[in-house]
Write a protein that holds these residues in place. Structure first.
Motif, PDB file in Angstrom:
ATOM      1  N   ARG A   1      -2.923 -34.201 -50.283  1.00 57.34           N
ATOM      2  CA  ARG A   1      -4.181 -34.266 -49.540  1.00 57.34           C
ATOM      3  C   ARG A   1      -5.369 -33.970 -50.444  1.00 57.34           C
ATOM      4  NH1 ARG A   1      -6.141 -31.622 -45.501  1.00 57.34           N
ATOM      5  NH2 ARG A   1      -5.129 -29.616 -45.913  1.00 57.34           N
ATOM      6  N   ILE A   2      -6.418 -34.771 -50.293  1.00 59.36           N
ATOM      7  CA  ILE A   2      -7.716 -34.494 -50.904  1.00 59.36           C
ATOM      8  C   ILE A   2      -8.771 -34.673 -49.814  1.00 59.36           C
ATOM      9  CG2 ILE A   2      -6.937 -35.308 -53.170  1.00 59.36           C
ATOM     10  CD1 ILE A   2      -8.581 -37.853 -52.697  1.00 59.36           C
ATOM     11  N   CYS A   3     -10.027 -34.473 -50.167  1.00 59.58           N
ATOM     12  CA  CYS A   3     -11.106 -34.771 -49.227  1.00 59.58           C
ATOM     13  C   CYS A   3     -11.031 -36.236 -48.829  1.00 59.58           C
ATOM     14  CB  CYS A   3     -12.460 -34.463 -49.865  1.00 59.58           C
ATOM     15  SG  CYS A   3     -13.874 -35.117 -48.939  1.00 59.58           S
ATOM     16  N   GLU A   4     -11.290 -36.536 -47.574  1.00 56.76           N
ATOM     17  CA  GLU A   4     -11.158 -37.888 -47.058  1.00 56.76           C
ATOM     18  C   GLU A   4     -12.387 -38.767 -47.303  1.00 56.76           C
ATOM     19  OE1 GLU A   4      -8.534 -39.237 -45.549  1.00 56.76           O
ATOM     20  OE2 GLU A   4      -7.267 -37.451 -45.614  1.00 56.76           O
ATOM     21  N   HIS A   5     -13.493 -38.193 -47.744  1.00 56.36           N
ATOM     22  CA  HIS A   5     -14.717 -38.949 -48.020  1.00 56.36           C
ATOM     23  C   HIS A   5     -15.010 -39.939 -46.879  1.00 56.36           C
ATOM     24  CE1 HIS A   5     -15.200 -37.264 -52.038  1.00 56.36           C
ATOM     25  NE2 HIS A   5     -13.881 -37.304 -52.092  1.00 56.36           N
ATOM     26  N   CYS A   6     -15.090 -39.375 -45.688  1.00 54.36           N
ATOM     27  CA  CYS A   6     -15.107 -40.136 -44.445  1.00 54.36           C
ATOM     28  C   CYS A   6     -16.354 -41.025 -44.316  1.00 54.36           C
ATOM     29  CB  CYS A   6     -15.053 -39.189 -43.254  1.00 54.36           C
ATOM     30  SG  CYS A   6     -13.693 -37.998 -43.321  1.00 54.36           S
ATOM     31  N   LEU A   7     -16.206 -42.089 -43.524  1.00 58.80           N
ATOM     32  CA  LEU A   7     -17.356 -42.913 -43.179  1.00 58.80           C
ATOM     33  C   LEU A   7     -18.276 -42.188 -42.202  1.00 58.80           C
ATOM     34  CD1 LEU A   7     -15.761 -46.459 -42.645  1.00 58.80           C
ATOM     35  CD2 LEU A   7     -16.760 -45.493 -44.721  1.00 58.80           C
ATOM     36  N   ASN A   8     -17.712 -41.288 -41.398  1.00 60.36           N
ATOM     37  CA  ASN A   8     -18.479 -40.535 -40.405  1.00 60.36           C
ATOM     38  C   ASN A   8     -18.213 -39.047 -40.611  1.00 60.36           C
ATOM     39  OD1 ASN A   8     -20.062 -40.089 -38.049  1.00 60.36           O
ATOM     40  ND2 ASN A   8     -18.202 -39.943 -36.810  1.00 60.36           N
ATOM     41  N   PRO A   9     -18.618 -38.502 -41.762  1.00 63.16           N
ATOM     42  CA  PRO A   9     -18.220 -37.136 -42.133  1.00 63.16           C
ATOM     43  C   PRO A   9     -18.852 -36.068 -41.251  1.00 63.16           C
ATOM     44  CG  PRO A   9     -19.794 -38.002 -43.721  1.00 63.16           C
ATOM     45  CD  PRO A   9     -19.454 -39.131 -42.796  1.00 63.16           C
ATOM     46  N   ALA A  10     -18.000 -35.254 -40.641  1.00 59.44           N
ATOM     47  CA  ALA A  10     -18.495 -34.164 -39.798  1.00 59.44           C
ATOM     48  C   ALA A  10     -19.185 -33.093 -40.633  1.00 59.44           C
ATOM     49  CB  ALA A  10     -17.338 -33.558 -38.996  1.00 59.44           C
ATOM     50  N   CYS A  11     -18.719 -32.893 -41.856  1.00 60.34           N
ATOM     51  CA  CYS A  11     -19.307 -31.856 -42.711  1.00 60.34           C
ATOM     52  C   CYS A  11     -20.770 -32.163 -43.014  1.00 60.34           C
ATOM     53  CB  CYS A  11     -18.497 -31.717 -43.999  1.00 60.34           C
ATOM     54  SG  CYS A  11     -18.366 -33.248 -44.972  1.00 60.34           S
ATOM     55  N   VAL A  12     -21.084 -33.431 -43.266  1.00 63.63           N
ATOM     56  CA  VAL A  12     -22.461 -33.817 -43.565  1.00 63.63           C
ATOM     57  C   VAL A  12     -23.354 -33.576 -42.352  1.00 63.63           C
ATOM     58  CG1 VAL A  12     -23.964 -35.758 -44.147  1.00 63.63           C
ATOM     59  CG2 VAL A  12     -21.768 -35.487 -45.324  1.00 63.63           C
ATOM     60  N   SER A  13     -22.863 -33.925 -41.178  1.00 67.87           N
ATOM     61  CA  SER A  13     -23.663 -33.747 -39.965  1.00 67.87           C
ATOM     62  C   SER A  13     -23.850 -32.277 -39.615  1.00 67.87           C
ATOM     63  CB  SER A  13     -22.996 -34.476 -38.791  1.00 67.87           C
ATOM     64  OG  SER A  13     -22.990 -35.867 -39.003  1.00 67.87           O
ATOM     65  N   ALA A  14     -22.873 -31.442 -39.965  1.00 65.47           N
ATOM     66  CA  ALA A  14     -22.952 -30.024 -39.603  1.00 65.47           C
ATOM     67  C   ALA A  14     -23.797 -29.214 -40.565  1.00 65.47           C
ATOM     68  CB  ALA A  14     -21.546 -29.431 -39.542  1.00 65.47           C
ATOM     69  N   CYS A  15     -24.049 -29.740 -41.756  1.00 68.51           N
ATOM     70  CA  CYS A  15     -24.775 -28.980 -42.778  1.00 68.51           C
ATOM     71  C   CYS A  15     -26.244 -28.817 -42.374  1.00 68.51           C
ATOM     72  CB  CYS A  15     -24.659 -29.691 -44.125  1.00 68.51           C
ATOM     73  SG  CYS A  15     -25.532 -28.846 -45.457  1.00 68.51           S
ATOM     74  N   LEU A  16     -26.666 -27.586 -42.172  1.00 75.13           N
ATOM     75  CA  LEU A  16     -28.023 -27.314 -41.703  1.00 75.13           C
ATOM     76  C   LEU A  16     -29.060 -27.386 -42.820  1.00 75.13           C
ATOM     77  CD1 LEU A  16     -27.155 -24.318 -39.350  1.00 75.13           C
ATOM     78  CD2 LEU A  16     -27.905 -26.586 -38.632  1.00 75.13           C
ATOM     79  N   SER A  17     -28.617 -27.263 -44.064  1.00 71.55           N
ATOM     80  CA  SER A  17     -29.563 -27.274 -45.177  1.00 71.55           C
ATOM     81  C   SER A  17     -29.725 -28.655 -45.794  1.00 71.55           C
ATOM     82  CB  SER A  17     -29.108 -26.295 -46.259  1.00 71.55           C
ATOM     83  OG  SER A  17     -27.877 -26.704 -46.819  1.00 71.55           O
ATOM     84  N   GLY A  18     -28.895 -29.621 -45.376  1.00 69.02           N
ATOM     85  CA  GLY A  18     -28.951 -30.953 -45.962  1.00 69.02           C
ATOM     86  C   GLY A  18     -28.330 -31.035 -47.332  1.00 69.02           C
ATOM     87  N   ALA A  19     -27.493 -30.047 -47.680  1.00 69.67           N
ATOM     88  CA  ALA A  19     -26.874 -30.054 -49.002  1.00 69.67           C
ATOM     89  C   ALA A  19     -25.718 -31.038 -49.099  1.00 69.67           C
ATOM     90  CB  ALA A  19     -26.384 -28.644 -49.351  1.00 69.67           C
ATOM     91  N   MET A  20     -25.039 -31.266 -47.977  1.00 70.72           N
ATOM     92  CA  MET A  20     -23.936 -32.234 -47.978  1.00 70.72           C
ATOM     93  C   MET A  20     -24.509 -33.638 -47.793  1.00 70.72           C
ATOM     94  SD  MET A  20     -20.986 -30.365 -48.010  1.00 70.72           S
ATOM     95  CE  MET A  20     -19.767 -31.430 -47.303  1.00 70.72           C
ATOM     96  N   TYR A  21     -24.042 -34.575 -48.587  1.00 67.88           N
ATOM     97  CA  TYR A  21     -24.553 -35.933 -48.465  1.00 67.88           C
ATOM     98  C   TYR A  21     -23.487 -36.936 -48.896  1.00 67.88           C
ATOM     99  CZ  TYR A  21     -25.247 -35.747 -53.562  1.00 67.88           C
ATOM    100  OH  TYR A  21     -25.048 -35.638 -54.915  1.00 67.88           O
ATOM    101  N   LYS A  22     -23.657 -38.154 -48.440  1.00 70.95           N
ATOM    102  CA  LYS A  22     -22.747 -39.254 -48.759  1.00 70.95           C
ATOM    103  C   LYS A  22     -23.487 -40.232 -49.655  1.00 70.95           C
ATOM    104  CE  LYS A  22     -19.625 -42.537 -46.449  1.00 70.95           C
ATOM    105  NZ  LYS A  22     -18.406 -42.015 -47.087  1.00 70.95           N
ATOM    106  N   ARG A  23     -22.989 -40.423 -50.879  1.00 71.81           N
ATOM    107  CA  ARG A  23     -23.680 -41.274 -51.837  1.00 71.81           C
ATOM    108  C   ARG A  23     -23.775 -42.708 -51.320  1.00 71.81           C
ATOM    109  NH1 ARG A  23     -22.464 -40.282 -58.094  1.00 71.81           N
ATOM    110  NH2 ARG A  23     -20.875 -41.895 -57.754  1.00 71.81           N
ATOM    111  N   GLU A  24     -24.950 -43.269 -51.445  1.00 68.55           N
ATOM    112  CA  GLU A  24     -25.156 -44.624 -50.944  1.00 68.55           C
ATOM    113  C   GLU A  24     -24.394 -45.656 -51.760  1.00 68.55           C
ATOM    114  OE1 GLU A  24     -28.776 -46.168 -49.332  1.00 68.55           O
ATOM    115  OE2 GLU A  24     -29.782 -44.309 -49.829  1.00 68.55           O
ATOM    116  N   GLU A  25     -24.268 -45.441 -53.063  1.00 68.11           N
ATOM    117  CA  GLU A  25     -23.706 -46.488 -53.902  1.00 68.11           C
ATOM    118  C   GLU A  25     -22.209 -46.660 -53.758  1.00 68.11           C
ATOM    119  OE1 GLU A  25     -24.684 -43.072 -56.840  1.00 68.11           O
ATOM    120  OE2 GLU A  25     -25.272 -43.754 -54.835  1.00 68.11           O
TER     121      GLU A  25
END
Length: 497
Positions: A179-203
């Motif tokens: 198992r590794i991080c799933e790098h999801c298309l709809n990542p819950a971690c990104v949505s839950a991050c209150l500081s905006g530190a989690m992000y999904k690279r556009e490229e």
């Protein structure tokens, strides 16, 4: 339609021998430092088992991933923004060190410097790397590996099965699940991050953490249903698998893929429609999530899709890499790869070819014909690894979807054996799985004897784009990539999605 690029991985579980080489090399590369002693971006779990951290799949306990509310809208299980703000300093849904394990080291000098002539053999004492005090080792990241599935009675996947599995000696089953991080298309971690530190690279869709913006509020840890976001206890910042993006940008595979002894990992590029993600994650029936996610992916061989990619500024070598992607073939063309726990509704992008027990031997032992499609199908239902268990892992309980994949794998084995032994074409098997001889043979080459270049189709990043990013970052006094979600506010660069 908004076309996006996503780097993805598929793992063939039939090939995993549980050697943990991937875990060790990942550890040495990314988390071999203070504060990350307990952190394993890559770990190999023994199934059935409770996993790492303990019972991470029990979302009634950990509140990870997404769910549909009473009005059918997608919401985080961990609650809305207000609820997360109220729990900044007292989050009850966080795993403790006991759910992971207390990392230990040993005083090897006791062995090296022990005087001769001792009546008792010297023993090295484990010490906690957190407190420095002597301790007893009672759990670890791969503790269940030596238990051979005997701890499976507490596996959350078994609790959801309709048929009770008996853990008798002759019926015990086990397999390994990297198992590794799933790098999801709809990542819950990104949505839950209150500081905006989690992000999904556009490229390329890789999910990362901006260390400068992270405030250590740990909402990402709670929201991730796979519990693949960790907190560095020395820095107080969140860390996670980076998909080895510096290697990918150079056209090289991830370190876990590069060092995998079983050669079970495949890396490639996928196109997907960003506008279709929300609808796919919001389908009402969990059993429909597999098909819904597959429908998000775009055929890289479709001339219209290729033109859309060009119109979006995708480099030509990326377009060709997507067409040659082994991940696309396994997920969407052959349809033998499945996502891990699609019911979490994050649309994960690390998929698995489920393990197939020795079906040909089982068919013979049962007095069945291993070249007969019906006999193989009935044998699959009686294999040592229950189809119901695999369904709980990969298809939200839909046994027919798993059985269909296993049928294709079994038919491939029977077909290739017949062709190799006497040159016959088992047409009945081909008809039974709806595949041509060419497709089955191509699938066999990819799964069994694929070369390095066939397993890893990774387009390198373009220096021209890197220069443009650097210039744009200087202009705005910030880096659009590391600035997370705010990168969306900047005009897209040529060659970027």
């Amino acid at each position: 339609m908004r076309i996006r690029a996503q780097m993805a991985m598929v793992m063939n579980l039939d090939k995993c021998i549980g050697c943990h080489t991937c875990s060790v090399t990942c550890k040495q590369t990314w988390t071999n430092r203070e504060g990350t002693e307990y952190v394993w971006f890559n770990n190999v779990e023994t199934k059935p088992g409770i996993g790492y951290p303990k019972h991470y799949e029990d979302q009634e306990r950990w509140k990870g991933g997404w769910k549909l509310d009473a009005r059918g809208r997608l919401t985080l299980r961990s609650g809305g923004r207000g609820k997360r703000l109220s729990r900044l300093f007292a989050n009850p849904d966080l795993p403790s060190i006991d759910d992971y394990y207390e990392p230990a080291t040993f005083d090897k000098d006791i062995l090296v410097n022990a005087p001769g002539g001792l009546t008792d053999t010297p023993v090295k004492q484990p010490y906690s790397t957190l407190t420095g005090k002597p301790m007893a080792i009672t759990w670890g990241a791969n503790w269940e590996d030596s238990l051979g599935g005997s701890s499976g009675q507490d596996d959350p996947n078994l609790a959801r099965m309709t048929a009770k599995v008996k853990f008798e000696f002759e019926k015990t089953f086990m397999f390994h699940l990297p198992r590794i991080c799933e790098h999801c298309l709809n990542p819950a971690c990104v949505s839950a991050c209150l500081s905006g530190a989690m992000y999904k690279r556009e490229e390329d869709g890789i999910v990362l953490v901006d260390q400068d913006r992270c405030r250590g509020w740990r909402m990402c840890v709670s929201a991730c249903p796979y519990k693949k976001v960790y907190v560095n206890h020395a820095t107080g910042k969140a860390e996670k698998c980076t998909f080895c993006f510096p290697r990918l940008e150079a056209g090289l595979p991830t370190i876990c893929s590069e060092t995998c002894v079983g050669r079970l990992r495949y890396l490639g590029l996928l196109w997907y429609d960003e506008d279709a993600v929300l609808a796919a994650a919001s389908v009402e029936d969990d059993a429909d999530l597999l098909d819904a996610q597959r429908s998000v992916f775009l055929d890289p061989n479709d001339p219209a899709v290729r033109q859309a990619a060009r119109d979006a500024g995708m480099p030509e070598d990326w377009i060709e890499a997507a067409a040659a992607s082994p991940v696309w073939k396994l997920i969407a063309e052959y349809k033998i790869a499945l996502p891990l726990h699609p019911e979490y509704r994050t649309l994960p992008m690390v998929w698995y070819v489920p393990p197939l027990s020795p079906v040909l031997d089982a068919a013979g032992a049962a007095g069945r014909d291993d070249s007969d499609a019906d006999d193989i199908f009935h044998t699959i239902r009686d294999l040592r690894i229950p189809v119901e268990y695999l369904a709980e892992l990969f298809t939200a309980g839909d046994t027919s979807a798993v059985a269909g994949v296993l049928m294709k794998l079994a038919a491939m084995r029977s077909y290739m054996r017949a062709r190799t032994l006497d040159g016959t074409v088992a047409q009945e098997l081909l008809d039974g799985v709806g595949m041509s001889a060419g497709q089955v043979e191509a699938m066999y080459r990819l799964l069994a004897v694929a070369k390095y270049a066939d397993r890893y189709v990774i387009p390198a990043a373009h220096k021209r784009q890197a220069a443009e990013l650097e210039a744009l970052g200087a202009e705005h006094d910030t880096c659009p990539v590391s600035d997370g979600p705010h990168a969306l506010e900047i005009t897209p660069l040529p060659g970027r999605s």
